[in-house]
Design a protein around this motif. Sequence first.
Motif, short mmCIF file in Angstrom:
data_model
loop_
_atom_site.label_atom_id
_atom_site.label_comp_id
_atom_site.label_asym_id
_atom_site.label_seq_id
_atom_site.Cartn_x
_atom_site.Cartn_y
_atom_site.Cartn_z
N ARG A 96 60.43 74.27 -22.10
CA ARG A 96 59.63 75.34 -22.73
C ARG A 96 58.26 74.79 -23.16
NH1 ARG A 96 62.79 79.91 -25.25
NH2 ARG A 96 62.94 80.07 -22.99
N LEU A 97 57.21 75.50 -22.76
CA LEU A 97 55.85 75.07 -23.11
C LEU A 97 55.30 75.86 -24.29
CD1 LEU A 97 56.25 73.91 -20.24
CD2 LEU A 97 53.86 74.45 -19.77
N ALA A 98 55.61 77.15 -24.36
CA ALA A 98 55.09 77.98 -25.45
C ALA A 98 55.97 79.21 -25.62
CB ALA A 98 53.64 78.41 -25.18
N ASP B 24 57.01 78.77 -14.44
CA ASP B 24 56.67 80.19 -14.54
C ASP B 24 55.28 80.47 -13.96
OD1 ASP B 24 59.01 81.00 -15.74
OD2 ASP B 24 58.21 81.00 -17.78
N ARG B 25 55.17 81.57 -13.25
CA ARG B 25 53.86 82.10 -12.85
C ARG B 25 53.78 83.49 -13.45
NH1 ARG B 25 55.72 80.04 -7.87
NH2 ARG B 25 55.94 82.15 -7.01
N HIS C 216 48.19 75.87 -16.42
CA HIS C 216 46.92 76.49 -16.03
C HIS C 216 46.87 77.90 -16.62
CE1 HIS C 216 46.96 73.30 -12.96
NE2 HIS C 216 45.66 73.48 -12.89
N ILE C 217 45.74 78.24 -17.23
CA ILE C 217 45.51 79.59 -17.74
C ILE C 217 44.22 80.11 -17.12
CG2 ILE C 217 45.04 81.00 -19.78
CD1 ILE C 217 46.83 79.23 -21.41
N PRO D 12 52.78 75.72 -9.56
CA PRO D 12 52.38 75.21 -10.87
C PRO D 12 52.75 76.22 -11.95
CG PRO D 12 50.49 76.17 -9.79
CD PRO D 12 51.61 76.23 -8.80
N THR D 13 52.87 75.75 -13.17
CA THR D 13 53.07 76.66 -14.29
C THR D 13 51.72 77.29 -14.61
OG1 THR D 13 54.77 75.18 -15.14
CG2 THR D 13 53.97 76.88 -16.63
N ILE D 14 51.66 78.62 -14.55
CA ILE D 14 50.37 79.29 -14.72
C ILE D 14 50.57 80.63 -15.41
CG2 ILE D 14 50.53 80.27 -12.37
CD1 ILE D 14 47.44 80.12 -12.25
N LEU D 15 49.64 80.93 -16.32
CA LEU D 15 49.54 82.24 -16.95
C LEU D 15 48.20 82.81 -16.52
CD1 LEU D 15 50.45 84.37 -19.17
CD2 LEU D 15 49.08 83.03 -20.77
#
Length: 492
Positions: free
Chosen positions: A308-310, A336-337, A444-445, A470-473
């Motif tokens: 978990r990142l956030a 997560d994307r 990445h945001i 990649p994990t990206i929001l």
Amino acid sequence: MSLISITNLTFGYDGSYDNVFENVSFQIDTDWKLGFTGRNGRGKTTFLNLLLGKYEYSGTIAANVRFEYFPFQVENKEQNTLDVISAIVPDYLHWELMRELSFLQVSEDVLYRPFDSLSHGEQTKVLLAALFLKENSFLLIDEPTNHLDMEARKLVSDYLNTKSGFILVSHDRSFLDNCVDHLLSINKTNIEIQKGNFSSWWENKKRQDTFEFAENEKLKKDISRLADSAKRTNGWSNEVEKTKYGTRNSGSKVDKGYIGHKSAKMMKRSKSIEKRQQSAIDEKSKLLKNIERSDSLKISQLNYHSTRLAELENVSIFYGEKVICQEINFTIDQGDRIALLGKNGSGKSSIIKLICGEEINYTGTFRKGSQLKISYVSQDTSYLQGNLTDYAVANEIDESLFKAILRKLDFSRVQFKKDMASFSGGQKKKVLIAKSLCQKVHLHIWDEPLNFIDVISRLQIEELLLEYSPTILFVEHDSEFCKNIATKTIEL
């Protein structure tokens, strides 16, 4: 119906290394709903400016219509919206304005508010309504979607579908598919017009690319065979030539004239094969003329020590007394994307700022992993200036990788020497994305990363995100991009 005829159009900017257009000829029917596509920097806006008579050029542009360009420049944004419209279309009829606004679902009260108090989406809709009050004009609509959320894009696309007599520059595939009946494409070496929407054009292009690739492979094999044949024949000729003189101790006499004739004949054959080989090479150079480079890109995101990142739990965000968004709940886990969706003003950028560590007034619980490294791509590109080398050094990224990514995103080497302030909107966005891809981070945001970016680069970025996960929001209003990329959607 009338025609706009472009004949032998040639244009290049002063001091430029090459021409933007060279001996281009085609015709446009003024009844068409004409979509306009092409990679960033290929000259779409330049072509619209040539139609408007802003630049000198060689060749001819023959048209019996007046051209009108969107978006309009609004000099005094503090004026009431009604006064802004009156300045653009002095002789409009009020009932016609109200009809257009109703189609765009804009309420009458916006007319009596200062123009700068309207949201970007409302401003776009009001100016489009004014544009279609222009009679006997061919309309040049330049990227109207950049400040529209997904819902507004669908509304404006439906609106344009009821109209005709325009060129529409857009990089949103769904938007184009819904409201154009012809497509004008600026390719690497020419300009083409096809009947149909973006999807039909793209399918035709893929078939053409597949054919050219097959022809190229066939030609490469032929060149290889010719090269081997020329090498063998040249070798035989040299061996035959040596026999004219016999061996030192043989004592035998040889017919030097016959052998010389045979050698010359074989040499002539060798030269003929070499000539055919060069012709094949020349032919090869003409192939693949319009295949767009879409090389795969590579990124290496850092692994985080936790899954978990956030996490946001019942988060509400405030600006003063105003509630921007409330009771937001979602988590960001590795891999997560996440597409953050919602109308303009619903709080998407505020949530991004909170996660990125900016001071935001909020209630609820927000947790972010310790030492979490984030790469942020903002909507704003206006601050970019200076050269790419200094930019790479200032941002502590690998210059070679940075420029390699830009090359793959269709930057020419000439661009590396220019000031970023002179780049197109799409090229500036590519600079921010390339920087982000070079950064060693956990998350990445990206806030509306695709504004101004051409369709082929969008597809390329999609492939990258799908390949490397990649994990990206991200916040993005391109519905196709969201549908293809997101593993999770959060709707505000």
